[in-house]
Motif scaffolding. Structure first.
Motif: not given
Length: 302
Positions: A136-143, A215-218
């Protein structure tokens, strides 16, 4: 010779301006899908006996919107998400009715949806996404060290990178604007780790890419529609009716197939549009000369 050249250019400009006064001028943005839709619109107008010129690949949203309001073009294909988030961003409409009312204050009307939703998404190569555990796009925050390559318009637009970064608290700093087509090549070559895509792009399947879940419906729905000047029905009777024959006629799979014809099979946008019109609406292919001199006259006028 110089005098002859100037006279010739003057005739070209007079002829082009005369066509603008008497006929319909269609615009399109600088990407394949928009150009195909512009060619379809021009074909619909000509089938109704209306002289039509397609000014292809004029630029991004702001250029097309300004040209439409200023009367330099009469109509162009647009997307509801772009209308809400870019064109009417100061007071985003809640629904289609509110959108039409807001557009009418600018002297612009909107068709019903063409039939497909071409929203934004982020894409990665599956091997890289699997290795990093990104779904998900949220997962990008960890990289934070991922290299992101976004289309130039996406870098600036209201629902593009700045808003996406805030929405998901993304830490990446290795972000660059790049031509949409080149972004795919950069991703395939391993020079970029993630890119923005349109969900009807032909290259998604070609490169076997994975779309990350929003996943946050942007991203809102980007239903394809036609924008046209509200005075068009009075100025060119039959033009609006002709253009609106496309409403509900192109679903996502058909639009992807049209994009594939151009991007992967090497056909021109005009050929793809002509094939669609003939197969769907029984409109005979346009026999106009589309050679060097016609293109030169169009570009000179622009």
């Amino acid at each position: 010779m110089r005098r002859l050249a100037l006279i010739g250019m003057g005739l070209v400009l007079l002829g082009a301006n005369g066509a603008r006064a008497e006929g319909l001028t269609i615009g399109s943005k600088s990407f394949t899908e928009s150009v195909i839709l512009g060619e379809i619109m021009a074909g619909l107008a000509r089938d109704a006996g209306i002289a039509a010129r397609h000014r292809a690949q004029l630029g991004g949203t702001r250029i097309l919107w300004s040209a439409l309001k200023g009367g330099e073009i009469d109509a162009y294909p647009e997307y509801t998400g772009t209308i809400a988030r870019e064109i009417l961003a100061a007071n985003p409409p809640r629904d289609a009715a509110a959108m039409r009312r807001a557009l009418s204050t600018h002297g612009i009307a909107m068709s019903r949806p063409i039939g497909f939703n071409n929203t934004y998404a982020l894409a990665m190569k599956p091997a890289i996404a699997d290795r990093l555990g990104v779904k998900s796009i949220s997962d990008l925050a960890r990289h934070p060290r991922l290299r992101l390559g976004f289309s130039n318009e996406f870098m600036d637009r209201g629902d593009g990178w700045p808003a996406l970064r805030r929405r998901y608290a993304l830490p990446q700093t290795r972000v660059r604007g790049i031509d949409h087509d080149l972004a795919y090549r950069g991703l395939a070559a391993g020079d970029i780790d993630a890119i923005d895509i349109y969900t009807t792009d032909a290259e998604i399947a070609y490169y076997g890419l994975r779309l990350l879940t929003d996943d946050r419906g942007h991203f809102p729905a980007y239903d394809a529609v036609l924008l046209y000047r509200a005075d068009l029905a009075k100025r060119l009777p039959g033009a609006v009716k002709a253009l609106r024959r496309i409403e509900g006629r192109i679903d996502a799979s058909r639009m992807i197939a049209l994009n594939v014809q151009v991007k992967l099979d090497g056909k021109s946008e005009r050929t793809a549009a002509a094939g669609f019109l003939e197969a769907t609406l029984r409109i005979a292919p346009d026999a106009r000369d589309s050679g060097l001199w016609t293109r030169l006259a169009d570009r000179t006028a622009e």
